[in-house]
Design a protein around this motif. Sequence first.
Motif, PDB file in Angstrom:
ATOM      1  N   GLY A   3       0.815  -1.207   0.000  1.00  0.00           N
ATOM      2  CA  GLY A   3       0.000   0.000   0.000  1.00  0.00           C
ATOM      3  C   GLY A   3       0.847   1.256   0.000  1.00  0.00           C
ATOM      4  O   GLY A   3       0.518   2.236  -0.686  1.00  0.00           O
ATOM      5  N   GLN A   4       1.969   1.233   0.738  1.00  0.00           N
ATOM      6  CA  GLN A   4       2.849   2.394   0.764  1.00  0.00           C
ATOM      7  C   GLN A   4       3.481   2.623  -0.597  1.00  0.00           C
ATOM      8  O   GLN A   4       3.619   3.768  -1.041  1.00  0.00           O
ATOM      9  CB  GLN A   4       3.936   2.195   1.825  1.00  0.00           C
ATOM     10  CG  GLN A   4       3.402   2.227   3.256  1.00  0.00           C
ATOM     11  CD  GLN A   4       4.511   2.000   4.270  1.00  0.00           C
ATOM     12  OE1 GLN A   4       5.635   1.675   3.903  1.00  0.00           O
ATOM     13  NE2 GLN A   4       4.183   2.159   5.536  1.00  0.00           N
ATOM     14  N   TRP A   9       3.772   5.797  -5.660  1.00  0.00           N
ATOM     15  CA  TRP A   9       3.673   5.937  -7.113  1.00  0.00           C
ATOM     16  C   TRP A   9       2.576   6.934  -7.492  1.00  0.00           C
ATOM     17  O   TRP A   9       2.749   7.744  -8.407  1.00  0.00           O
ATOM     18  CB  TRP A   9       3.389   4.574  -7.744  1.00  0.00           C
ATOM     19  CG  TRP A   9       4.639   3.781  -7.969  1.00  0.00           C
ATOM     20  CD1 TRP A   9       5.246   2.924  -7.100  1.00  0.00           C
ATOM     21  CD2 TRP A   9       5.467   3.786  -9.131  1.00  0.00           C
ATOM     22  NE1 TRP A   9       6.388   2.403  -7.638  1.00  0.00           N
ATOM     23  CE2 TRP A   9       6.559   2.898  -8.889  1.00  0.00           C
ATOM     24  CE3 TRP A   9       5.406   4.447 -10.357  1.00  0.00           C
ATOM     25  CZ2 TRP A   9       7.554   2.676  -9.825  1.00  0.00           C
ATOM     26  CZ3 TRP A   9       6.404   4.210 -11.298  1.00  0.00           C
ATOM     27  CH2 TRP A   9       7.460   3.325 -11.025  1.00  0.00           C
ATOM     28  N   LEU A  10       1.459   6.878  -6.809  1.00  0.00           N
ATOM     29  CA  LEU A  10       0.384   7.830  -7.097  1.00  0.00           C
ATOM     30  C   LEU A  10       0.815   9.255  -6.778  1.00  0.00           C
ATOM     31  O   LEU A  10       0.521  10.195  -7.528  1.00  0.00           O
ATOM     32  CB  LEU A  10      -0.867   7.461  -6.292  1.00  0.00           C
ATOM     33  CG  LEU A  10      -1.558   6.149  -6.687  1.00  0.00           C
ATOM     34  CD1 LEU A  10      -2.711   5.843  -5.733  1.00  0.00           C
ATOM     35  CD2 LEU A  10      -2.065   6.225  -8.125  1.00  0.00           C
ATOM     36  N   LEU A  11       1.521   9.426  -5.659  1.00  0.00           N
ATOM     37  CA  LEU A  11       2.015  10.753  -5.302  1.00  0.00           C
ATOM     38  C   LEU A  11       3.020  11.264  -6.326  1.00  0.00           C
ATOM     39  O   LEU A  11       2.979  12.443  -6.716  1.00  0.00           O
ATOM     40  CB  LEU A  11       2.659  10.696  -3.912  1.00  0.00           C
ATOM     41  CG  LEU A  11       3.178  12.024  -3.329  1.00  0.00           C
ATOM     42  CD1 LEU A  11       2.055  13.042  -3.221  1.00  0.00           C
ATOM     43  CD2 LEU A  11       3.820  11.782  -1.967  1.00  0.00           C
ATOM     44  N   ALA A  12       3.899  10.393  -6.787  1.00  0.00           N
ATOM     45  CA  ALA A  12       4.883  10.786  -7.798  1.00  0.00           C
ATOM     46  C   ALA A  12       4.196  11.186  -9.099  1.00  0.00           C
ATOM     47  O   ALA A  12       4.560  12.186  -9.728  1.00  0.00           O
ATOM     48  CB  ALA A  12       5.863   9.638  -8.049  1.00  0.00           C
ATOM     49  N   ALA A  13       3.204  10.402  -9.511  1.00  0.00           N
ATOM     50  CA  ALA A  13       2.477  10.725 -10.743  1.00  0.00           C
ATOM     51  C   ALA A  13       1.741  12.053 -10.621  1.00  0.00           C
ATOM     52  O   ALA A  13       1.742  12.874 -11.556  1.00  0.00           O
ATOM     53  CB  ALA A  13       1.495   9.603 -11.067  1.00  0.00           C
ATOM     54  N   ALA A 138      12.976  15.043  -6.194  1.00  0.00           N
ATOM     55  CA  ALA A 138      11.842  14.617  -5.367  1.00  0.00           C
ATOM     56  C   ALA A 138      11.450  13.174  -5.683  1.00  0.00           C
ATOM     57  O   ALA A 138      11.200  12.369  -4.777  1.00  0.00           O
ATOM     58  CB  ALA A 138      10.659  15.554  -5.581  1.00  0.00           C
ATOM     59  N   LEU A 139      11.400  12.836  -6.971  1.00  0.00           N
ATOM     60  CA  LEU A 139      11.021  11.473  -7.358  1.00  0.00           C
ATOM     61  C   LEU A 139      12.087  10.466  -6.948  1.00  0.00           C
ATOM     62  O   LEU A 139      11.775   9.337  -6.548  1.00  0.00           O
ATOM     63  CB  LEU A 139      10.793  11.415  -8.870  1.00  0.00           C
ATOM     64  CG  LEU A 139       9.643  12.282  -9.408  1.00  0.00           C
ATOM     65  CD1 LEU A 139       9.505  12.116 -10.913  1.00  0.00           C
ATOM     66  CD2 LEU A 139       8.335  11.951  -8.715  1.00  0.00           C
ATOM     67  N   TYR A 357      10.331  -0.212 -14.405  1.00  0.00           N
ATOM     68  CA  TYR A 357       9.002  -0.265 -13.799  1.00  0.00           C
ATOM     69  C   TYR A 357       8.046   0.680 -14.516  1.00  0.00           C
ATOM     70  O   TYR A 357       6.897   0.341 -14.788  1.00  0.00           O
ATOM     71  CB  TYR A 357       9.077   0.106 -12.323  1.00  0.00           C
ATOM     72  CG  TYR A 357       9.622  -0.984 -11.437  1.00  0.00           C
ATOM     73  CD1 TYR A 357       9.816  -2.277 -11.925  1.00  0.00           C
ATOM     74  CD2 TYR A 357       9.953  -0.736 -10.109  1.00  0.00           C
ATOM     75  CE1 TYR A 357      10.320  -3.266 -11.107  1.00  0.00           C
ATOM     76  CE2 TYR A 357      10.459  -1.737  -9.288  1.00  0.00           C
ATOM     77  CZ  TYR A 357      10.636  -2.999  -9.798  1.00  0.00           C
ATOM     78  OH  TYR A 357      11.132  -3.980  -8.994  1.00  0.00           O
ATOM     79  N   ALA A 358       8.527   1.907 -14.811  1.00  0.00           N
ATOM     80  CA  ALA A 358       7.659   2.886 -15.460  1.00  0.00           C
ATOM     81  C   ALA A 358       7.252   2.404 -16.852  1.00  0.00           C
ATOM     82  O   ALA A 358       6.092   2.543 -17.261  1.00  0.00           O
ATOM     83  CB  ALA A 358       8.371   4.235 -15.548  1.00  0.00           C
TER      84      ALA A 358
END
Length: 754
Positions: A3-4, A9-13, A138-139, A357-358
């Motif tokens: 979940g983390q 990933w959602l925060l980065a996107a 940041a990413l 991964y991306a």
Amino acid sequence: MTGQRTASWLLAAALAAAVVLLLLLGYAEGSRSAGLRIGVVLNELEGSLTITFVVPGGPAGRAGFQAGDVVLAVNGEPVHSSQDYDRVAKRFQPRQPISYVVQRGGKTFPVTVVPGVPLEVWPFVGDVLASLAYLALALLVLAQPRQDQRTRLLFAFSAAVALELALPTMPVVGRQAIVTFANVAFYVLSALQFSLELHLVSVLPEQPEWLQRRSYLVPALYTVGLSLAVILALLYTCDFHSWPFATGDTSRLRAGILNTLMPLWAVLVIAVLTRTALTHPEPSGRHRAGLVLLGNTPWAVFIFATTAFNLLERPWPAWMEAVQPFVLLAFPTAVFLAIFRYQLFDIEFVVRKSLIYATVTGTLLLAFYAAVGVGSVLFSQFVGGGASLWVVAIATLILGLLFTPVRQRVQGIVDRRFFPERHAMRQRLTSLAADLASLGKLSLMGKHLVAELRGIFQLDSVTLLVADPKSGILLTLATTKTDLDENFGLSFLLSPDDAGVQMLRRTNRAIAAATLIEQSASLAQRLSGFEVEVMVPVTSRGTVIGLLLLGPKVSGARYSAEEMELLNLFAHHVASVLENARLFASATFDSLTGLLRREAVLDLLERELQRAIRYDRPLTIGMADLDYFKEVNDRFGHLVGDTLLNRVAQSLQSGLRSTDAVGRYGGEEFLLVLPETDLTGARAVAEKVRSTVERISIPVGKNGVIQVTVSIGLATLRPEQRKAAVSVTELIAEADRELFRAKANGRNRIEPAS
């Protein structure tokens, strides 16, 4: 954990999308407005719209505008405020004449201006580069497997700067809402950076004790930042929108707040970093603070220079506008240097893995949505147009439910296909941690652990130290070194109060041996012959119960950040197993020597004596005592004495047969139990033990060497004693008398001699 990762990933996107959208918005509005600009700055002064600055050589300057002119009408429509001007400006056409009516010195006259200025591309490019650099940082921080307070603060600060630099900065004509959004967001993000950066530099390289004692300082810092953001945003909206209450011109007040805040911000950051760089007790901490201080210095100098120009009410030189984004790049550059220099992150591995991964995840999403699109079209042809909405809704729900397990599966495939060595290493460490408990004895666990770790990481050597439950002294349990007789000495007997051990306890993480050697001269001496590169603490409830000493890799490569993280996780997993085995062993075996404890060896002797009497079998015991051991303790200290006892214990064990036993009877005295052995055979075994101990040589200091000898008294079970059912106490007393005779006859000998 999954979940983390999904949340990260959602925060980065979301962050990347926000930065890109802001950059596109700024470029689109700047391009549109370049053809509408006339090169003036307008402000509302005393109820009228006044020109406060005219760009030299611009369209307004060529048309005759001057600072102080009051704009009365534009294209025949009266204007009294910025809102009025923006309403008219919405109908401007690029590079089409605009008619103004202005008032100057009590006279009113018309002025026609043809708008249009070149697009300021290079400042925008600089902002884009700086924004993307902070976004990348940041990413990168967000992608790290280990997240602590420092990494979270660095991510938040980098994200805030990336968003600020992405805000529309090129002048916008006719759309006051965009200008208001950009200014209010600038105030909010700047105040947030003020709080985040001060918090971040105060916890580098770790949170200091003074900040822990004053826990109210951090909330107070963010409260100040939030208050400044609210004040500046309200002043701006009052100035341009008369909301929430009407005021006069607040530009000077806002400028005064910023001209005070920015230098104060710079001074505080430099002061905190300077203090850490000068006073941190650890060299690596001082170096890191100094590196970040170096990266912040250009920004601080820039702040002081621009503040001086603002206070003197002079425009910035053109070169300062050009270098501003590159000055901002100094801080992330310093952070990247700190990353490479001190191995905070493994950049190469993170970048390669993130790209894979991306790519894989993006391909899956595109394929999924393509299938949804085709399915919805086909579905609508047979069921109806409105039904395609249900297809999209259901598909989105399915995607939300399946995304995490599918992505986890894909990551597993990527690990196995693209990083098989890392995947295999992780699996082998997991299996090793699970297998240790099945070995039972602590000594077997230690031998298996060091041998397996050496193979997994392809190391030159691995040594495991385990702490004595009572004294806490760290003793060698197992090692793969082949030259033990030459290098053992003082190297692997450490006090729990050693500065290096204490540093490992505080950090509870794998640390390079070079850093630890700086903390402790005694530790440097002990590690000098073993070429240890990394030390990993094994802790339980805040106490160091063991240390893993890892030598260099056979290939000569350095330890990667991921390998260090795997070692930390492995140490965490095996801590409970080693702790349980250590406590069990402490009840049976002497922690210093590894021999049987007094109670255990007496129990064993009792059983062997009863067996020998019952079955009429030979039995001999020996009392062994080190010669002049007290002088060693008095001259060199108990730590050296303990090392000597440990070496003697190893020699005793190596000199005995597999059927024999030896235990520590007390102090420097040992009890040998030799079943199925008469006096003649026992004398041969004892002579082998005596000669082995005599060859022990332990280095002390630079050139000193300690040697030791042992005296042994033997007692054998005689026929008359079998009939009288002799006791253990009587047999030991006889061996003691023979030991006394050996001491009296010159020491370093065996009695009876024949």
